[in-house]
Design an enzyme around this catalytic site. Structure first.
Site, PDB file in Angstrom:
ATOM      1  N   HIS A  48       0.809  -1.216   0.000  1.00  0.00           N
ATOM      2  CA  HIS A  48       0.000   0.000   0.000  1.00  0.00           C
ATOM      3  C   HIS A  48       0.848   1.274   0.000  1.00  0.00           C
ATOM      4  O   HIS A  48       0.349   2.344   0.347  1.00  0.00           O
ATOM      5  CB  HIS A  48      -0.931   0.004   1.209  1.00  0.00           C
ATOM      6  CG  HIS A  48      -1.987  -1.061   1.155  1.00  0.00           C
ATOM      7  ND1 HIS A  48      -2.958  -1.115   0.185  1.00  0.00           N
ATOM      8  CD2 HIS A  48      -2.219  -2.129   1.972  1.00  0.00           C
ATOM      9  CE1 HIS A  48      -3.748  -2.154   0.391  1.00  0.00           C
ATOM     10  NE2 HIS A  48      -3.317  -2.791   1.465  1.00  0.00           N
ATOM     11  N   ARG A  73       7.088  -6.146   3.081  1.00  0.00           N
ATOM     12  CA  ARG A  73       5.814  -6.706   2.622  1.00  0.00           C
ATOM     13  C   ARG A  73       5.667  -6.430   1.134  1.00  0.00           C
ATOM     14  O   ARG A  73       5.535  -5.284   0.722  1.00  0.00           O
ATOM     15  CB  ARG A  73       4.637  -6.109   3.384  1.00  0.00           C
ATOM     16  CG  ARG A  73       3.297  -6.656   2.874  1.00  0.00           C
ATOM     17  CD  ARG A  73       2.136  -6.307   3.769  1.00  0.00           C
ATOM     18  NE  ARG A  73       1.746  -4.900   3.697  1.00  0.00           N
ATOM     19  CZ  ARG A  73       0.626  -4.409   4.240  1.00  0.00           C
ATOM     20  NH1 ARG A  73      -0.185  -5.226   4.926  1.00  0.00           N
ATOM     21  NH2 ARG A  73       0.328  -3.134   4.162  1.00  0.00           N
ATOM     22  N   ASP A  87      16.991 -11.693  -2.624  1.00  0.00           N
ATOM     23  CA  ASP A  87      18.295 -11.383  -3.205  1.00  0.00           C
ATOM     24  C   ASP A  87      18.749  -9.975  -2.823  1.00  0.00           C
ATOM     25  O   ASP A  87      19.951  -9.718  -2.685  1.00  0.00           O
ATOM     26  CB  ASP A  87      18.257 -11.522  -4.727  1.00  0.00           C
ATOM     27  CG  ASP A  87      18.300 -12.963  -5.201  1.00  0.00           C
ATOM     28  OD1 ASP A  87      18.478 -13.866  -4.361  1.00  0.00           O
ATOM     29  OD2 ASP A  87      18.158 -13.195  -6.416  1.00  0.00           O
ATOM     30  N   GLU A 152      -6.175 -12.137   6.803  1.00  0.00           N
ATOM     31  CA  GLU A 152      -6.879 -10.865   6.943  1.00  0.00           C
ATOM     32  C   GLU A 152      -8.247 -10.831   6.278  1.00  0.00           C
ATOM     33  O   GLU A 152      -8.779  -9.760   5.981  1.00  0.00           O
ATOM     34  CB  GLU A 152      -6.008  -9.724   6.422  1.00  0.00           C
ATOM     35  CG  GLU A 152      -5.367  -9.995   5.076  1.00  0.00           C
ATOM     36  CD  GLU A 152      -4.331  -8.950   4.699  1.00  0.00           C
ATOM     37  OE1 GLU A 152      -4.406  -7.816   5.210  1.00  0.00           O
ATOM     38  OE2 GLU A 152      -3.455  -9.263   3.883  1.00  0.00           O
ATOM     39  N   ASP A 178      -8.577  -5.151   6.976  1.00  0.00           N
ATOM     40  CA  ASP A 178      -9.172  -5.940   5.903  1.00  0.00           C
ATOM     41  C   ASP A 178     -10.184  -6.935   6.447  1.00  0.00           C
ATOM     42  O   ASP A 178     -11.213  -7.193   5.808  1.00  0.00           O
ATOM     43  CB  ASP A 178      -8.077  -6.677   5.129  1.00  0.00           C
ATOM     44  CG  ASP A 178      -7.360  -5.774   4.140  1.00  0.00           C
ATOM     45  OD1 ASP A 178      -7.958  -5.434   3.113  1.00  0.00           O
ATOM     46  OD2 ASP A 178      -6.206  -5.404   4.402  1.00  0.00           O
TER      47      ASP A 178
END
Length: 258
Positions: A48, A73, A87, A152, A178
């Site tokens: 977000h 995230r 990586d 969620e 959510d």
């Protein structure tokens, strides 16, 4: 030489509470200031917030230089995104919208090298291996990767026991916002039904031997979750903290001079 130690993973495995802050301003300067604030961990949000691989990498660098743990995230739990983030040096990932045990198993596979997983082998090019300076990276990396999944919505809650049964998932994070929307209370995560569902989930996660986590600015809910055994709790968000402080400052100045 093995992969770098993940202190966050070790702490939550031992039940030691880790307090964190959400970073959504997508800027290394803000991340560096936040890393000096005293939180145990900071989450770089790409779901977000306007982050990309380069901005995430820059924030990983400045946070790591301060000795604070950085979590990332991604927008979604795609294998190719996970590969790039690992990586780039992320060792702890929080994957949104996990709805089944099969999905959780796919995420475990994504953070694990073959023959037990599907993570692409390109560590010689990667910051994670200190650009091939860590000779044992390929054989030791998985031990230090912390995989956290977000449950969620009601579908995920219904599958919580299946998700908790997946070996390789280190913790489960409950998303009240959510979940509230999916339960018919959009914008109202403090509804009694939502709070009850959140607390029930935290209880089940802890009982299953997994680390439980949550993001909430509600101090009462933070305390309740901690009392139930939650070990990684985000108590603040840089965006909302900055916005409300700026608004309050402007309002205070206007009150004095207008």
């Amino acid at each position: 030489m093995p992969a770098p130690h993940n202190p966050f993973k070790a702490a939550i495995a031992q039940g030691n509470v880790q307090l964190g802050c959400w970073l959504g301003l997508a800027d290394p300067y803000i991340a560096e200031i936040s890393a000096g604030a005293g939180f145990d961990w900071l989450l770089i949000d790409a779901e977000h917030a306007p982050n990309d691989l380069r901005s995430i990498t820059a924030q990983l660098q400045v946070i790591g230089a301060r000795g604070v743990h950085a979590m990332v995230r991604p927008p979604i739990g795609e294998t190719w995104m996970i590969k790039q983030l690992l990586d780039a040096g992320a060792q702890s990932l929080l994957i949104p919208m996990v709805e089944s045990g099969a999905q959780a198993q796919g995420l475990v596979d994504a953070v694990t090298y073959p023959p037990h997983g599907v993570r692409g082998v390109g560590s010689a090019l990667a910051r994670a291996s200190d650009f091939a300076a860590i000779g044992d990276y390929l054989t030791t990396a998985r031990e230090e990767i912390c995989l956290l999944v977000q449950v969620e919505n009601t579908k995920g809650m219904a599958a919580l026991d299946d998700i908790l049964a997946v070996e390789g998932v280190d913790g489960v994070f409950i998303g009240p916002a959510d979940l509230a929307a999916d339960m018919g209370f959009i914008g109202s995560p403090n509804q009694a039904e939502v709070r009850a569902a959140v607390l029930d989930a935290i209880t089940r996660i802890v009982a299953a031997g997994k680390a439980a986590g949550i993001l909430t600015l509600d101090q009462g809910l933070q305390a309740q979750c901690r009392d139930l055994g939650a070990t990684f709790i985000a108590t603040e968000i840089d965006v909302t903290l900055f916005a409300r402080t700026m608004r309050a400052s402007a309002a205070e100045a206007a009150k004095r001079f207008k």
